[in-house]
Scaffold this active site. Structure first.
Site, PDB file in Angstrom:
ATOM      1  N   LYS A  14      -5.280 -12.143   0.290  1.00 17.08           N
ATOM      2  CA  LYS A  14      -5.549 -10.971  -0.572  1.00 17.08           C
ATOM      3  C   LYS A  14      -4.987 -11.209  -1.962  1.00 17.08           C
ATOM      4  O   LYS A  14      -4.285 -11.853  -1.855  1.00 17.08           O
ATOM      5  CB  LYS A  14      -4.694  -9.703   0.093  1.00 17.08           C
ATOM      6  CG  LYS A  14      -4.848  -8.585  -0.679  1.00 17.08           C
ATOM      7  CD  LYS A  14      -3.868  -7.328   0.142  1.00 17.08           C
ATOM      8  CE  LYS A  14      -4.080  -6.067  -0.840  1.00 17.08           C
ATOM      9  NZ  LYS A  14      -3.268  -5.026  -0.148  1.00 17.08           N
TER      10      LYS A  14
ATOM     11  N   SER B 159      -5.851  -1.059   1.517  1.00 14.82           N
ATOM     12  CA  SER B 159      -6.390  -1.896   0.270  1.00 14.82           C
ATOM     13  C   SER B 159      -6.637  -3.182   0.818  1.00 14.82           C
ATOM     14  O   SER B 159      -7.619  -3.990  -0.015  1.00 14.82           O
ATOM     15  CB  SER B 159      -5.126  -1.879  -0.687  1.00 14.82           C
ATOM     16  OG  SER B 159      -3.844  -2.358  -0.361  1.00 14.82           O
TER      17      SER B 159
ATOM     18  N   SER C  38      -2.227  -0.504   4.494  1.00 12.29           N
ATOM     19  CA  SER C  38      -3.306  -1.414   3.941  1.00 12.29           C
ATOM     20  C   SER C  38      -3.591  -2.589   4.857  1.00 12.29           C
ATOM     21  O   SER C  38      -4.411  -3.228   4.286  1.00 12.29           O
ATOM     22  CB  SER C  38      -2.653  -1.791   2.572  1.00 12.29           C
ATOM     23  OG  SER C  38      -2.894  -0.684   1.713  1.00 12.29           O
TER      24      SER C  38
END
Lengths: 115, 486
Positions: free
Chosen positions: B76, B151, B175
């Site tokens: 990420k 996210s 997330s």
């Protein structure tokens, strides 16, 4: 359409247990934006006021709970002060650290005049 | 099966058996990315040249000593990578090139993993759909008109689409687990403090935790064996013993005590989701676990408390973006305007909203009514779990109330969007480990089941997840993006 949020202010927000929590005014949104170092356009002020009020309103749910004898929980781990031995170790080279600086002069960060 | 479809453990076997080369694996991965990423849009930055260079350096078996030598992983874009742009999907950090690696990243590098690239996310990890990336939305590989969750949406979409077998994500209120659930993959959030946060761009420091998204539970365990453990650079990383996580991958769960909270089966939860979780609980019962209903009476207060604590910490963490040392700068002739111009141009609306909310709830006169109150409620939420864990090993809930929603469906309505996190947020507030694993499909969209454990008892969570996976075949169904052999 001035002061749309007045409606919200009127509907709400008296919470029996937690006391009075007032809805935000445009003036308060301006103050918050300044504290947060953000510029807001006129129409954004209304939008933000409305959205922040929605969320603050929602969080007033918390006042339904009696928490008089509850210790706040900041961190789930029992970690307080974490010390290390005072041993010198190599840090990052100055040029590398400065390499992300948006504006430099003579190996220093340059900022607009402060005083 | 193509190489890109295999998990880390399978690839490892093939490497050890001299069936394939590292180069072939990495090439297969990039070939897949170039074939599907125009549709899925998982990656912000690819590191192809370096990856191929590393692959060449690991061509001979003698050079491959690391635990994941020659195996691909992605990150990420919240993890700092030395010399490789780290954006947090924000204009603020669009050109930021870190001078160090996050600890979790350097551990993967030390074990000779090969970084493929950096994955899309909601800006600064604030969001549940990856639509709030400042660059572009990522799409759900199961239905390109739907969101992958967030996210860590880029991670989950990339893993589901076969673009990479594992990715590191971060999870503050769900997330990792929520996007894993939406994309039909495994998402594991360890206990708070289990994995170092050093070099993971901060959102809510008291709840942020790095973890793994993968297609198989065993790959989560393998990565956890590498990234878990105390780090002197993160004062909140826990100095506790790290078990061998792979040793828990044994599907015998007879006698395990599993609780399911009444609150998670009430209104607002999709009927289909509810049925799939109940079926999964039945499965556990068949496997020899003891299942009982319990109550987590304060769970309804987790979300409102989270939307105080999260923004409060975010407002202080994001104060460092001032246009002086790094990040976007917009000039002005005085310092105050320079700060304001830079931050206004650099942050998206949701980030601004949370910064402002946090600023408000921390300001004098409001602190006690909001922030302090929320922290007290957090104690009550943790107490609920402590109570249940006195007599149970695990708690099972749906990961999310519904399957993936359509792009644009919930944007602009903060409260609906936040509602996705209703089952995942309490876990972060209590600092517990939890995993989301595929447990079925609703109208062709994957549904995830969340398994929560005691703090630092990740082993049991992985064990139960592994047992379910070994006795079901949901994880074998893959999205069709074109070009795959059927």
């Amino acid at each position: 359409m001035p002061y749309l949020f007045d409606i919200i202010l009127n509907i709400n927000v008296f919470c029996g247990f937690g006391g009075m929590v007032m809805a935000l005014t445009i003036k308060e949104v301006e103050d918050i934006a300044l504290m947060a170092r953000l510029n807001l356009k006129e129409e954004e002020k209304e939008d933000f006021a409305q959205q922040l009020n929605l969320i603050l309103d929602y969080s007033n749910l918390l006042h339904k709970l009696n928490t008089d004898n509850v210790e706040p929980l900041t961190y789930v781990l029992p970690v307080y002060n974490v010390f290390r031995d005072d041993v010198v170790s190599p840090g990052s080279p100055r040029e590398e650290i400065l390499s992300n600086g948006p504006l430099l002069e003579d190996g220093q960060y340059k900022v607009p005049k402060i005083m | 099966m193509e190489l890109y479809e295999l998990g880390l453990r399978d690839l490892q076997d093939k490497l050890n058996g001299d069936e394939v080369s590292v180069k072939e694996i990495i090439e297969s991965i990039f070939k897949r990315i170039h074939a599907v990423d125009d549709k899925v849009k998982s990656f912000i930055t690819l590191d192809e040249e370096n990856a191929l260079k590393k692959a060449a350096g690991l061509s001979s078996k003698e050079n491959r000593k690391g635990k994941i030598a020659g195996l691909p992983f992605a990150l990420k874009d919240v993890f700092c990578t030395r010399g490789l742009r780290t954006t947090c999907a924000s204009r603020m950090l669009e050109n930021f090139v870190p001078i160090y690696d996050a600890t979790a990243v350097s551990r993967l590098n030390t074990e000779q993993g090969i970084l493929i690239g950096k994955l899309n996310m909601d800006e600064f990890a604030m969001g549940s759909s990856t639509e709030l990336s400042a660059f572009f939305p990522t799409r759900n590989p199961w239905d390109l008109e739907r969101v992958p969750g967030g996210s860590s949406g880029g991670c989950a979409a990339a893993v589901a689409a076969g673009e990479v077998p594992v990715a590191l994500g971060s999870d503050t209120g769900g997330s990792i687990r929520q996007p894993a659930s939406f994309c039909g993959v495994v998402g594991f959030k360890p206990s708070y403090g289990r994995v170092s946060r050093w070099g993971v761009v901060a959102y809510t420091s008291s709840m942020d935790q790095a973890g793994v998204i993968a297609r198989k539970v065993e790959d989560c365990a393998l990565i956890m064996d590498i990234i878990a453990g105390h780090d002197p650079l993160d004062a909140t990383s826990a100095n506790v013993e790290v078990p061998d996580f792979r040793a828990f991958l044994n599907p015998d769960i007879r006698g395990m005590k599993i609780a399911y909270p009444t609150e998670c089966f009430q209104q607002g939860v999709d009927e289909e989701v509810k049925n799939l979780i109940l079926a999964a609980l039945k499965k556990y019962e068949e496997l020899g676990a003891v299942i009982e209903e319990v109550s987590l009476p304060h769970s309804e207060y987790a979300l409102p408390a989270y939307y105080i604590i999260g923004p409060a910490e975010a407002s202080t963490n994001l104060a460092c973006y001032d246009g002086v040392r790094f990040g976007l700068r917009v000039e002005a002739d005085n310092i105050l305007d320079m700060y304001c111009n830079s931050r206004t141009a650099g942050f998206g609306d949701e980030v601004k909203r949370r910064i402002m909310l946090g600023t408000r709830v921390l300001s004098s006169g409001y602190y006690e009514n909001y922030y302090l109150k929320a922290m007290k409620v957090r104690r009550l939420i943790k107490n609920d779990f402590d109570q249940v864990f006195k007599s149970f090993d695990l708690v099972i809930t749906p990961t999310t109330p519904t399957a993936a929603f359509k792009l644009g469906a919930e944007i602009g309505d903060p409260l609906t969007l936040y509602g996705n996190d209703i089952f995942t947020v309490p876990v972060n507030m209590a600092g517990l480990p939890a995993i989301s694993i595929p447990c079925g499909f609703s109208d062709g969209l994957p549904v995830g089941m969340q398994i929560i454990g005691r703090a630092f008892d990740e082993g049991k969570v992985l064990k139960a997840a592994y047992a379910f996976e070994q006795n079901t075949s949901y994880h074998k169904t893959k999205p069709f993006l074109g070009g795959e052999q059927r």
